[in-house]
Design an enzyme around this catalytic site. Structure first.
Site, mmCIF file in Angstrom:
data_model
loop_
_atom_site.group_PDB
_atom_site.id
_atom_site.type_symbol
_atom_site.label_atom_id
_atom_site.label_comp_id
_atom_site.label_asym_id
_atom_site.label_seq_id
_atom_site.Cartn_x
_atom_site.Cartn_y
_atom_site.Cartn_z
ATOM 1 N N GLU A 168 69.340 43.823 61.031
ATOM 2 C CA GLU A 168 69.651 44.184 62.413
ATOM 3 C C GLU A 168 71.005 44.862 62.596
ATOM 4 O O GLU A 168 71.771 44.515 63.485
ATOM 5 C CB GLU A 168 69.556 42.930 63.305
ATOM 6 C CG GLU A 168 68.170 42.301 63.241
ATOM 7 C CD GLU A 168 68.049 41.001 64.040
ATOM 8 O OE1 GLU A 168 69.012 40.620 64.718
ATOM 9 O OE2 GLU A 168 66.973 40.385 63.963
ATOM 10 N N ASN A 211 66.131 45.263 57.190
ATOM 11 C CA ASN A 211 65.210 44.583 58.113
ATOM 12 C C ASN A 211 65.701 44.727 59.545
ATOM 13 O O ASN A 211 66.896 44.573 59.822
ATOM 14 C CB ASN A 211 65.179 43.087 57.723
ATOM 15 C CG ASN A 211 64.078 42.298 58.399
ATOM 16 O OD1 ASN A 211 62.914 42.677 58.327
ATOM 17 N ND2 ASN A 211 64.435 41.196 59.056
ATOM 18 N N HIS A 248 58.220 41.719 66.348
ATOM 19 C CA HIS A 248 58.172 40.752 67.458
ATOM 20 C C HIS A 248 57.617 41.516 68.657
ATOM 21 O O HIS A 248 58.356 42.222 69.347
ATOM 22 C CB HIS A 248 59.570 40.216 67.769
ATOM 23 C CG HIS A 248 60.150 39.394 66.657
ATOM 24 N ND1 HIS A 248 59.622 38.179 66.268
ATOM 25 C CD2 HIS A 248 61.210 39.611 65.838
ATOM 26 C CE1 HIS A 248 60.333 37.678 65.275
ATOM 27 N NE2 HIS A 248 61.309 38.530 64.991
ATOM 28 N N GLU A 276 58.337 39.565 60.448
ATOM 29 C CA GLU A 276 58.545 38.440 61.376
ATOM 30 C C GLU A 276 57.510 38.482 62.498
ATOM 31 O O GLU A 276 57.820 38.241 63.666
ATOM 32 C CB GLU A 276 59.960 38.498 61.966
ATOM 33 C CG GLU A 276 61.054 38.487 60.917
ATOM 34 C CD GLU A 276 62.464 38.470 61.493
ATOM 35 O OE1 GLU A 276 62.626 38.241 62.709
ATOM 36 O OE2 GLU A 276 63.409 38.692 60.718
ATOM 37 N N ASP A 278 55.089 38.139 65.400
ATOM 38 C CA ASP A 278 54.572 37.258 66.453
ATOM 39 C C ASP A 278 54.291 38.130 67.676
ATOM 40 O O ASP A 278 54.914 39.177 67.845
ATOM 41 C CB ASP A 278 55.501 36.076 66.781
ATOM 42 C CG ASP A 278 56.958 36.451 66.981
ATOM 43 O OD1 ASP A 278 57.260 37.618 67.299
ATOM 44 O OD2 ASP A 278 57.820 35.562 66.839
HETATM 45 O O1 9MR Z 1 63.523 31.935 64.313
HETATM 46 C C1 9MR Z 1 64.920 31.870 64.216
HETATM 47 C C2 9MR Z 1 65.453 30.822 65.167
HETATM 48 O O2 9MR Z 1 65.064 29.529 64.734
HETATM 49 C C3 9MR Z 1 66.950 30.900 65.262
HETATM 50 O O3 9MR Z 1 67.403 30.027 66.260
HETATM 51 C C4 9MR Z 1 67.357 32.318 65.573
HETATM 52 C C5 9MR Z 1 68.836 32.438 65.641
HETATM 53 O O4 9MR Z 1 69.257 33.722 65.865
HETATM 54 O O5 9MR Z 1 66.870 33.184 64.570
HETATM 55 C C6 9MR Z 1 65.485 33.220 64.554
HETATM 56 O O6 9MR Z 1 65.011 34.162 63.614
HETATM 57 C C7 9MR Z 1 65.399 35.511 63.864
HETATM 58 C C8 9MR Z 1 65.489 36.179 62.513
HETATM 59 O O7 9MR Z 1 66.369 35.485 61.685
HETATM 60 C C9 9MR Z 1 65.932 37.626 62.648
HETATM 61 N N1 9MR Z 1 65.098 38.342 63.554
HETATM 62 C C10 9MR Z 1 64.874 37.726 64.850
HETATM 63 C C11 9MR Z 1 64.367 36.306 64.668
HETATM 64 C C12 9MR Z 1 64.027 35.698 66.004
HETATM 65 O O8 9MR Z 1 65.178 35.557 66.776
#
Ligand code: 9MR
Length: 682
Positions: A168, A211, A248, A276, A278
């Protein structure tokens, strides 16, 4: 491994063997190819594997005690991504002090089950400890970033199939530029390149991915910005192997250009992965469209959903996943499974394929012919005052806790026993200490041809070996050679069917492998028979009954000994290797596959002309030190009772010897070398 004093008879028999015009394929191994329809798989992972893809899930260490969660995880998924456990705020919360416990839990568990692991993530502006985000000196930050990448990637070296090296880094909106972060602000645009170069040095085998989210719609400025960066990297040789598109999605699912985006990135010469996934409300159509886009792009190598049940999701209010809160399959699950079967056109093409192609689509992970490159002799005997060892043979090997653990037979005029050594990489193998196991409770006397694995439910290592019976010892710590228990036998005596068929052969080379329900014990008789007994996983190591002949050959040399059986990772296939003695008197391996350990075997590369591994399909860049490719074992993807091997870049640890050597069979100078597959397509 055949026991004592067989040389004279074997030599004599070879004269008649030379007269045999062709090898006979065992009757049990000639099953008709399955119809393509019959190979539609019933789980996401198995279905994805049929096209060589993985299907993964984000996993949380804190949920691994939840039985519903883990049963879905183990049934459906062939790859896992630690959801938060590899992030900087967990792995290096304070400077220079690394914590790998939670991520290790996920990685070790996955590896033991043959699931692959995505690494997420090495450099990210979020979930970043304040000691990093508050740095103000560029040189300090560069050192900190490189050290973090190196330490984390090195800890998991060899166990991660793809790393999200940078996550990101691009800004939302119309700029197409990098976002503001401590990395960007202190190090400038070059921080991404620096991170990839550092990661490559730390784990050269892992695919290195960039990513991001909101890069699925081709015309978006953010997508274009990432595309320009990847094009720049590939044109300048900056090490990047893949782009992760997080996916997402809102309720509408992917943008209509999603497949174009995947294809355009792939055309730059990188893999693409949906990392990722969903989708708000998880409509079946939206999932179908997403999966189809991946299936239609050859370099879209896998899909990961961001959680298992809706209740596990970071956006649980939107019920975006494939399983409901109770773990039941949703309609999106069925849609995904169907879409993973590919398009109707792809299925029709598979149905029209000539019958000489692999009989099952899921066998496509393994080629129908093999070529290998061999190391020189890596491990030689280390005689001491009381062990006058001539040959080291029949290796069994697992990679566990950062080390290879090798068990092998020792051969000498005094007979056979066992030795153990461990080392962190193959360059260290020759200098490792040899621990003779006759000094332990395993004891002196005839013990040979070991097989080692970890029994996950009993939390015990097993060493299976031959003593005249099929025997085993257990140990809580594979690294402690003195921890092995005294031998116990699997059978009260030789099963009747073996007595009736063994003729003048020997009962050798016992091999245990388990699926989720049963454990199987294979053995050979140096008389053209491969035997199999079965017990349940719960009863193991007791209860081996129902011994049957799984394969037979009227030319006993074509189905001789040293049988190995493995699960092929990410597929529903098992691989059988059996050592044969060729028309030139040299050892080589034949191979078969099956989709059920209780079933019959179909030839894969099973002849002298198309062997699994024979001197004829092995190159020896450091010198042809052997003409025999004899009793050995595959380097596994895990270390548990499922005996899972990777489907790509196979490696086989084998015994070979100086082709000019002769004399008493027990005094032959066997050494261990490593084959690496050179015709892997993935
Ligand atoms: O799913 C993850 C969640 O449990 C955490 O609280 C969050 C913190 O930023 O990160 C989520 O995973 C993220 C991933 O690492 C990067 N892309 C976005 C995902 C959803 O926020």
């Amino acid at each position: 491994m055949n026991p004592l004093k067989r040389l004279g008879r074997r030599r004599a028999s070879l004269v008649s063997l030379l007269a045999v015009s062709g090898l006979v394929i065992p009757g049990a191994a000639t099953a008709a190819p399955d119809a393509p329809d019959a190979v539609r798989a019933s789980t996401l992972g198995a279905q994805a594997a049929q096209s060589g893809r993985y299907f993964g899930a984000a996993v949380a260490a804190g949920k691994l005690g939840d039985g519903t969660y883990t049963s879905i995880l183990d049934r459906e998924f062939t790859s896992v991504t630690p959801e938060n456990e590899m992030k900087w705020d967990t792995t290096e919360r304070t400077r220079g002090s690394f914590t790998f416990g939670p991520a290790d839990q996920i990685v070790n568990r996955a590896t033991a089950r043959g699931q692959r692991v995505r690494g997420h993530t090495l450099v990210w502006h979020s979930q970043l400890p304040t000691w990093v985000s508050s740095l103000t000196d560029a040189n300090t930050l560069r050192g900190v970033m490189n050290n973090h990448i190196t330490t984390v990637a090195n800890h998991y070296k060899g166990r991660i199939h793809s790393w999200d090296v940078v996550n990101e880094a691009f800004a939302d909106g119309g700029s197409g530029q990098h976002r503001s972060s401590v990395f960007q602000n202190l190090l400038g645009d070059g921080f991404i390149e620096q991170a990839f170069r550092t990661a490559r040095l730390a784990d050269p085998a892992a695919k290195l991915c960039y990513n991001d989210y909101n890069i699925e719609n081709w015309s978006d400025a953010k997508t274009q910005g990432v595309y320009r960066m990847v094009r720049d990297f590939t044109s300048r040789g900056v090490p990047i192997d893949c782009v992760g598109l997080q996916a997402h999605f809102g309720a509408g699912g992917p943008p209509s250009s999603f497949q174009t985006t995947l294809a355009n990135f792939a055309a730059l010469g990188v893999d693409v992965q949906i990392t990722e996934l969903d989708i708000a409300q998880a409509s079946a159509t939206a999932y179908t469209n997403t999966v189809r886009a991946c299936m239609n792009v050859a370099r879209c190598t896998g899909i990961t959903v961001w959680g298992i049940r809706d209740s596990d999701s970071w956006r649980s209010g939107e019920n975006p996943l494939l399983f409901d809160r109770n773990g039941a399959k949703k309609s999106a699950y069925q849609a995904t499974l169907t879409a993973l079967g590919g398009t109707a056109a792809a299925r029709a093409a598979a149905a029209a394929a000539p019958t000489s192609s692999p009989p099952s689509l899921s066998a496509a992970a393994l080629p129908t012919g093999f070529s290998w490159s061999s190391s020189g002799a890596l491990i030689a005997p280390k005689p001491d005052a009381t062990h006058h060892i001539a040959g080291i043979k029949d290796p069994s090997v697992v990679y566990y806790n950062g080390k290879y653990h090798v068990f092998a037979s020792t051969a000498s005029t005094a007979g056979y026993n066992l030795v153990y050594l461990s080392f962190s990489d193959w360059s260290q193998a020759g200098s490792a200490t040899h621990h003779y196991l006759d000094r332990t409770a395993i004891g002196a006397g005839y013990r040979a041809a070991p097989e080692v694995f970890y029994n996950t439910s009993q939390r015990l290592w097993y060493l299976v070996y031959q003593t005249g019976n099929a025997s085993y010892s257990t140990n809580a710590d594979i690294g402690n050679p003195n921890g092995w228990s005294a031998p116990r036998n699997f059978y009260s005596s030789m099963p009747d069917i073996i007595k009736q068929n063994i003729g003048n052969g020997y009962w050798v080379d016992m091999w245990v492998i388990c699926d989720s329900a049963d454990c199987y014990l294979f053995s050979s008789d140096d008389n053209g028979h491969l035997y199999r007994s079965r017990t349940t996983v719960g009863q193991f190591p007791n209860g081996f009954t129902d011994t049957v002949i799984v394969a037979r050959d009227s030319n006993k040399y074509a189905l001789w000994e040293a049988s190995n059986v493995y699960k092929v990772q990410g597929s529903d296939q098992y691989l059988l290797l059996v050592e044969a003695i060729g028309s030139d008197g040299r050892r080589y391996f034949r191979s078969w596959t099956t989709s059920s350990l209780a079933g019959s075997w179909t030839p894969l590369a099973a002849s002298e002309g198309n062997p699994f591994a024979r001197a004829s399909n092995v190159s020896f860049p450091s010198g042809a030190w052997t003409r025999d490719i004899s009793h050995g074992e595959m380097i596994r993807a895990g270390y548990d009772q499922t005996l899972t091997i990777p489907s790509c870049r196979l490696q086989y640890l084998y015994q070979g010897m100086n082709p000019g050597a002769s004399g008493d069979y027990n005094s032959l100078p066997w050494r261990l070398g490593l084959l690496t597959q050179t015709n892997s397509t993935c």
